[in-house]
Design a protein around this motif. Structure first.
Motif, PDB file in Angstrom:
ATOM      1  N   HIS A  65       0.843  -1.191   0.000  1.00  0.00           N
ATOM      2  CA  HIS A  65       0.000   0.000   0.000  1.00  0.00           C
ATOM      3  C   HIS A  65       0.881   1.244   0.000  1.00  0.00           C
ATOM      4  O   HIS A  65       2.048   1.203   0.385  1.00  0.00           O
ATOM      5  N   LEU A  66       0.277   2.371  -0.384  1.00  0.00           N
ATOM      6  CA  LEU A  66       0.996   3.646  -0.438  1.00  0.00           C
ATOM      7  C   LEU A  66       0.110   4.733   0.153  1.00  0.00           C
ATOM      8  O   LEU A  66      -1.087   4.809  -0.142  1.00  0.00           O
ATOM      9  N   LEU A 100      -0.443   8.549  -0.077  1.00  0.00           N
ATOM     10  CA  LEU A 100      -0.148   9.707  -0.920  1.00  0.00           C
ATOM     11  C   LEU A 100      -0.562  10.959  -0.147  1.00  0.00           C
ATOM     12  O   LEU A 100      -1.750  11.160   0.136  1.00  0.00           O
ATOM     13  N   TYR A 153      -1.456  11.250  -9.221  1.00  0.00           N
ATOM     14  CA  TYR A 153      -2.327  10.110  -8.912  1.00  0.00           C
ATOM     15  C   TYR A 153      -2.571   9.255 -10.164  1.00  0.00           C
ATOM     16  O   TYR A 153      -2.501   8.016 -10.111  1.00  0.00           O
ATOM     17  N   LEU A 198       0.323   7.128 -10.879  1.00  0.00           N
ATOM     18  CA  LEU A 198       0.412   5.964  -9.988  1.00  0.00           C
ATOM     19  C   LEU A 198      -0.480   4.816 -10.446  1.00  0.00           C
ATOM     20  O   LEU A 198      -0.124   3.642 -10.277  1.00  0.00           O
ATOM     21  N   PRO A 243       1.864  -0.109  -5.856  1.00  0.00           N
ATOM     22  CA  PRO A 243       0.862  -0.184  -4.786  1.00  0.00           C
ATOM     23  C   PRO A 243      -0.455  -0.795  -5.248  1.00  0.00           C
ATOM     24  O   PRO A 243      -1.019  -0.376  -6.267  1.00  0.00           O
ATOM     25  N   ILE A 268      -4.108   2.679  -2.586  1.00  0.00           N
ATOM     26  CA  ILE A 268      -3.572   4.011  -2.286  1.00  0.00           C
ATOM     27  C   ILE A 268      -4.508   4.699  -1.299  1.00  0.00           C
ATOM     28  O   ILE A 268      -5.727   4.665  -1.458  1.00  0.00           O
ATOM     29  N   PRO A 325      -9.091   5.765  -4.414  1.00  0.00           N
ATOM     30  CA  PRO A 325      -8.308   5.594  -3.182  1.00  0.00           C
ATOM     31  C   PRO A 325      -9.045   4.699  -2.188  1.00  0.00           C
ATOM     32  O   PRO A 325     -10.274   4.652  -2.160  1.00  0.00           O
TER      33      PRO A 325
END
Length: 821
Positions: A271-272, A274, A326, A329, A344, A347, A381
């Motif tokens: 996971h990330l 942001l 975003y 990503l 990821p 997010i 997200p």
């Protein structure tokens, strides 16, 4: 708190001047009556069970002023004329709040909503401009008592700003002259606040010395941060009129700077987080926010943080950068893997202040993109964390925004300057704004007609939901995304968070902290209150261990509570009583019930269920906890709220532990007593017939422990190393239970040594285990199993084990019986 008691204990004879005394009495009477009136309607503006809105914040400030006047030592440090000016200032705010409420009532006749923002531009104009001429009152507050409504650590932070501001805006000789006395510093800061020169304070976190300080704080941790410049494509552009347009391939490329913060561990992240930093849309960068981001990375362990250094330009420049990163990503797998070392799966978005606005606006854009281009695969997200965010970036008024008239961080002039810059009607960069404000009169100091026109222009530009997310109409489309909102009672943007919690259609969690100012994340190295709030923010508002990245069967940002506004709990008849201390619900009924399994522990049922213990020393708070009194056949009994975020034992009880083996009359050996927070509750449980032997090695914490023991006759403080139990044998007797919270790699050995010396055969051990302190490289479950095995080798039979999620990450409490067959 009972508003009828306001100013009832103030010694008015101490004011020598009759005229001043009469004015103080008149103002205080008006404030008291105003607070009574506010409390009669303020509750309907709350979100769910969370007692927080700008109306209540004003009452809290008045209550703090009452405390100040009742404190003889602090009052004597003030001159009578200073007290007069402070009462004038508060009464002026009350007048504006009364006018604002009247306007709101008129608006509400046409709609059923209890909205905290007034749409009428007249009340906004009056609220913003009336504070432009309060130089005397403001300088008295800043130079004499400071922002007395804030916690001591927050006041220290404000004092630091008072010292720093002259050096950022004046030459060295003038700056030294401006800070030579407390009075001169207050006058200087008041003047700078009114003229919006405090915008220069955004530079503080960008100074090299501050970055070195942050690096020093985390030098012995495994957290590392590096700068990266990532090349992204602008796939969709926020064009004129804020319409999303697909971009031709030839226009796409641009480079955006980011900070990549990661905890060095062997496990590959999945996971990330942001993150978008605050800074009024026009200042700061991620580097200056690493004081808390590195702490988050440490706590999240396997969740790295990507902090975006977005453009500090007028709307929608920064938001465009956020959108581009975003989309990069979620669409550029190989480029992302090359830059971050992994791709990821999920997010999470987070942001503070202006960054919270960007995080939420980004989610709204993604929802609209899904409708515009159905062929574009949007990965939404996993959740959003917004800390003291602004969600209406237009000159509207709300009760909390009215209080910006005395706020040391977000003063009214600064707010007006920021929204004008973000709308693009004035130069946008921080340096340009500061230079222009020093040369020319600020736009909000022009004629009334000019100011009204400018406010209308700003509103026309920034009323779009991408700039002011509260105007969005399609929240139901994203009802599967959990939202965590964190704010403080004294933040001018509190009402924005309350309103956002009301309109959000998905799982939502709102947490509001007391005693902290806007921007408290920057103070976590020095403020215990800010640390606690930061811990909750890094957990997604107190969510479970998987709150950053796991949906599970309940909202990701839950805390065992209802997803809409808190409450809940699993507490399982008796005396009734008044509302607790520290809240503003005086007269609200609560029921105190004995805990079904644990003698000496109680449950308070009211607007929110709470774990409580019967106060052994009525009238005394140990760590600022709330107190509540109830009446029964024996008279009035006082109870203390047990905060599970401050106590491992309290967290274990709420986690469902079957037995703690402490009850009235018990003899307890407490290892790792620290300042006495949990010790005080154990003292309440065992009562006057029991005893708590509290062992603490740190002399600094020991001083606080001694202060607790002086008031509690059943606490025996022992300032000694628990590794050498023979050193305190002269003050000890045999005990029924050994509780340990020493957080040392050899904790099991320490517990066993003390058990062999002092624990009765058949007695019990209750041990709190912090996995990271024993082995930070092994999974928490493996560490817990290893510690249990060590206890077994010492003839301690394990009976029970509970984890402390969501209150503590990677913690467990193990219960065992000593020398039983």
């Amino acid at each position: 708190m009972n508003s009828d008691e306001l100013f009832s204990k103030v010694n008015l004879r101490s004011f020598s001047s009759i005229d001043a005394r009469n004015e103080i009495v008149e103002n205080c009477t008006s404030l008291k009556n105003g607070c009574v009136k506010i409390l009669s309607f303020a509750e309907k503006y709350n979100f769910g069970r969370i007692e927080a809105n700008g109306f209540l914040s004003f009452v809290k400030i008045v209550a703090k002023f009452d405390e100040l006047l009742c404190n003889d030592a602090r009052r004597r440090s003030l001159k009578t004329e200073q007290i007069v000016l402070i009462t004038r200032c508060l009464r002026s705010l009350l007048d504006i709040i009364d006018e604002f409420k009247e306007q709101m009532d008129n608006e509400c006749e046409q709609c059923s909503d209890n909205n905290l923002h007034a749409a009428n531009s007249d009340i906004a104009f009056r609220g913003f401009t009336s504070t432009q001429y309060s130089m005397k009152e403001l300088s008295v507050i800043f130079s004499s008592v400071g922002p007395f409504w804030l916690a001591a650590s927050s006041q220290d932070f404000v004092n630091t700003l008072l010292l720093a501001e002259p050096f950022l805006n004046l030459s060295l000789p003038k700056a030294l002259l401006a800070i030579h006395s407390k009075k001169s510093r207050g006058i200087r800061f008041a003047k700078s606040s009114i003229n919006a020169h405090t915008i220069s304070l955004l530079d503080l976190t960008d100074k090299r010395i501050y970055r070195l300080y942050v690096r020093f704080l985390y030098q012995n941790t495994s957290v590392r941060s590096i700068t990266k410049h990532i090349q992204v494509d602008t796939l969709f552009k926020i064009a004129e009129n804020n319409v999303l347009k697909k971009v031709e391939h030839s226009e796409r490329k641009k480079v955006i700077r980011v900070r990549y913060i990661r905890n060095n561990c062997e496990q590959t992240p999945e996971h990330l987080l942001l993150h978008f930093h605050g800074g009024c849309f026009i200042g700061c960068n991620p580097d200056g926010h690493e004081v808390y981001l590195k702490d988050w990375a440490q706590k999240l362990r396997t969740v790295p943080i990507l902090a975006v250094d977005y453009a500090k330009t007028a709307f929608p420049g920064g938001l465009q950068d956020v959108l581009d990163v975003y989309l990069w990503l979620i669409t550029s797998r190989y480029a992302v893997e090359s830059e971050l070392g992994f791709y990821p799966k999920r997010i999470i978005l987070s942001g503070d202040s202006a960054g919270a606005n960007l995080a939420l606006a980004l989610t709204l854009i993604l929802n609209d993109l899904r409708k515009i281009d159905t062929s574009f695969d949007i990965k939404f997200p996993q959740g959003i964390v917004c800390i003291y965010g602004v969600f209406k970036v237009i000159p509207v008024m709300s009760p909390s925004r009215i209080l910006a008239a005395i706020d040391p961080i977000l003063y009214q002039s600064l707010n007006l300057t920021i929204i004008a810059a973000y709308s693009g009607i004035v130069d946008c960069t921080q340096k340009q704004i500061l230079s222009q404000s020093k040369k020319n009169k600020p736009w909000f100091r022009e004629s009334d007609e000019t100011v009204r026109k400018t406010m209308k222009t700003i509103t026309d530009v920034l009323k779009h939901p991408y700039a002011s997310p509260l105007f969005y109409q399609f929240f139901s489309d994203i009802s599967n995304i959990p939202l965590c909102l964190v704010s403080t009672h004294y933040c001018p943007l509190l009402d924005d968070s309350v309103e956002m919690a009301k309109v959000w259609k998905g799982p939502v969690y709102l947490d509001v902290f007391d005693g902290l100012a806007h921007g408290f994340l920057q103070t976590i190295p020095k403020s215990q209150e800010a640390k606690l709030a930061n811990d909750k923010g890094s957990r997604g508002g107190g969510g479970d261990r998987k709150s950053f990245g796991d949906r599970g069967n309940r909202p990701s940002f839950g805390r065992g509570k209802s997803p809409r506004g808190g409450g809940g709990g699993k507490f399982g008849k008796s005396p009734r009583g008044g509302g607790g201390r520290g809240g503003f619900g005086g007269g609200k009924k609560v029921i105190i019930e004995p805990h079904q399994r644990l003698p000496g522990v109680f449950i308070a049922r009211g607007k929110e269920d709470a774990l409580v213990t019967k106060n052994l020393v009525p009238g005394d708070s140990v760590y600022g906890e709330k107190r509540m009194s109830v009446e029964d056949e024996n008279g009035k009994i006082e109870y203390r709220v047990w905060n599970p975020f401050r106590s491992k034992l309290g967290a274990a009880i709420l986690g469902g532990i079957e037995n703690i083996y402490m009850q009235p009359g018990s003899m307890v050996l407490y290892l790792g007593a620290a300042s006495g927070t949990t010790v005080s509750h154990v003292s309440d449980i065992v009562g006057p017939e029991g005893r708590v032997y509290a062992v603490e090695f740190s002399h600094r914490s020991g001083r606080d422990l001694l202060a607790v023991a002086q008031k509690r006759s059943n606490v025996v403080p022992i300032i000694e190393d628990a590794r050498h139990p023979h050193k305190y044998r002269m003050v000890m007797s045999m005990v029924d239970t050994v509780f340990s919270d020493v957080a040392q790699p050899d904790q099991a050995r320490i517990v066993a040594l003390n058990a062999h010396h002092y624990l009765k055969v058949g007695g019990h051990v209750v041990m709190s285990i912090k996995a990271n302190c024993i082995d930070s490289t092994a999974p928490a479950e493996a560490v817990f199993a290893s510690e249990v095995k060590k206890l077994q080798q010492e003839k301690i039979k394990p009976l029970e084990q509970v984890t402390l999620e969501p209150y503590e990450r990677d913690h467990a409490v193990v219960v065992g019986a000593y020398r039983v067959n």
